[in-house]
Enzyme design. Structure first.
Site, PDB file in Angstrom:
ATOM      1  N   ASP A  17     -84.967  25.282 -22.778  1.00 28.63           N
ATOM      2  CA  ASP A  17     -84.968  23.935 -23.371  1.00 28.63           C
ATOM      3  C   ASP A  17     -86.364  23.378 -23.633  1.00 28.63           C
ATOM      4  OD1 ASP A  17     -85.775  23.487 -20.776  1.00 28.63           O
ATOM      5  OD2 ASP A  17     -84.661  21.616 -20.589  1.00 28.63           O
ATOM      6  N   GLU A  18     -87.377  24.224 -23.674  1.00 24.45           N
ATOM      7  CA  GLU A  18     -88.708  23.697 -23.973  1.00 24.45           C
ATOM      8  C   GLU A  18     -89.551  24.742 -24.697  1.00 24.45           C
ATOM      9  OE1 GLU A  18     -91.502  23.330 -20.638  1.00 24.45           O
ATOM     10  OE2 GLU A  18     -89.965  24.246 -19.389  1.00 24.45           O
TER      11      GLU A  18
END
Length: 416
Positions: free
Chosen positions: A106-107
């Site tokens: 998620d990054e």
DNA sequence: TCTGGGGTCCTAGGACCC
DNA sequence: TCTGGGGTCCTAGGACCC
């Protein structure tokens, strides 16, 4: 003179929760805990902002989360969903800049140096990306902008939720100084405590100290810390350029029992299942591992790892399992209830490692068998073919007369 | 509070080799 | 036998991240 670069750190907001909300919109706005049911062994993977208000946060035991927020909705995690949305996020980022590196599901880091003519100044570029992300994935993200990856990461955290923040080059030290040392990536509970003991609480306190002092007390990390406190990408991983995502360095699976068990049959069936899962992932990645490692945790949470390096790398369930079983038998405090078991593979063979001629035929046969089994699982589900299942059926016979590791006639019987 | 599962990186000692 | 200095591999443990 070194060119000033511009980095984005893009971090998805409450990623797991947000993805679950897309599958079940009724969850929106409510206190949601992803990671399992409230009575289960396990910890919180992600909590919605509504749940965080009650003091629930990730890594907290589920039971504790329940005590803090009994009205929360507890949802099982769905790794497949998160992987899928992670790909979508990646696609959006790649459409924006060719220099993208996913740091986790998620990054991601982006290098957007030299895109002014295309997107305008950094803040405008970030708004464009933010909008594009929302449109394509329906997900919110936060974006930190800075001249170094490290500062960009800290900045995105400060921008949360759903925000954009830019640290103008030259302002790094002033921006970092008032932050808790815990905000520095790599400073966790232990390092924080040790720093506190030295009277160091803020990043600004760190910046005052000289490298030698920090290195002596905190090793390599200390060295980098002082530089980080001054806002530099000083040393270690943060120094590297943004580039292609490298393949995995290890592959592992582990399982915590709902109730601790000292039952050898149950234990070995679990080890077999974990070995299969690891073998499968190795084959998916086209990797062969030289080192196989067992992880063993007892009721009191004491944990040991025991590794062994094979003379020849493998990607076969049976060879992994044989090794793991041997490691287990040699190291288990016989009868002691086990809380967790893990199987870990690492040390990839350099491409095209030699196989001995005698073993090659057998090896080839197994490779084909495994590939066929993987296809069966794809079509009919994980349960379709299972070494673990066959073990549960007639374990003793197999260990004596038909050792696991050789192609056996019993296998077909269990595959239907 | 009663502690998941998937990873990465670092440290440190001992074996082994030159 | 009281003894060197590196380099590399293996193993165990631990901090940390999401």
């Amino acid at each position: 003179m070194k060119e000033v670069r511009t980095y984005f750190h893009v971090d998805m907001d409450a990623f797991f929760v947000s993805v679950e909300e897309l599958y079940d919109p009724s969850l929106k706005g409510k206190p949601v805990v992803v990671g399992g049911q409230s009575h289960e062994r396990g910890v919180v993977s992600a909590a919605s902002y509504a749940a965080r208000k009650f003091g629930v946060h990730s890594a907290m035991p589920l039971r504790t989360a329940y005590q803090k927020c009994p009205q929360a909705i507890f949802v099982d995690g769905h790794p497949d969903r998160y992987r899928e949305y992670s790909h979508r996020v990646h696609d959006v980022l790649e459409s924006f800049s060719p220099l993208v590196e996913m740091a986790s599901v998620d990054e991601a880091y982006l290098d957007i140096t030299g895109t002014e003519r295309l997107y305008g100044p950094p803040l405008r570029a970030a708004h464009l990306l933010h909008e594009r992300m929302k449109k394509a994935t329906q997900l919110n993200c936060s974006i930190g902008i800075a001249a170094s990856r490290l500062v960009a990461k800290i900045t995105s955290d400060q921008a949360k939720p759903n925000g954009i923040l830019w640290v103008i080059p030259g302002c790094e030290a002033a921006f970092l100084a008032p932050l808790d040392v815990r905000k520095v990536p790599g400073v966790g509970k232990v390092t924080e405590k040790n720093l506190h003991l030295l009277g160091i609480r803020k990043v600004g306190d760190l910046a005052q100290l000289d490298d030698g002092f920090l290195e002596e007390r905190f090793g390599k990390w200390g060295m980098a810390l002082a530089g980080k406190a001054r806002g530099a990408d000083a040393g270690g991983w943060f120094d590297t350029e943004i580039g292609e995502d490298a393949g995995p360095k290890s592959i592992s699976h582990e399982h915590t029992f709902n109730e601790d068990t000292g039952n050898l049959e149950q234990i070995e069936a679990t080890l077999a299942r974990l070995s299969e899962m690891v073998g499968r992932r190795l084959r998916e990645h086209g990797l062969e591992a030289r080192t196989i490692q067992l992880k063993l945790r007892y009721t009191d949470f004491s944990t040991i790892t025991r590794a062994h390096s094979l003379p020849r790398a493998t990607q076969l369930d049976t060879e992994i399992y044989e090794e793991i079983r041997e490691l287990f038998r040699r190291n288990w405090k016989t009868g002691a209830p086990v809380r967790l078991l893990g199987v870990h593979a690492s040390g990839w063979a350099e491409g095209g490692e030699q196989m001995d001629l005698l073993g090659e035929d057998r090896h080839q046969k197994w490779k084909e068998t495994m590939a066929a089994a993987d296809r069966m699982r794809d079509r009919f589900g994980e349960k379709a073919v299972s070494l673990a299942a066959s073990l549960r059926g007639n374990f003793r016979e197999r260990t004596h007369e038909n050792p696991v590791g050789l192609p056996g006639k019993n296998r077909e019987k269990n595959s239907k």
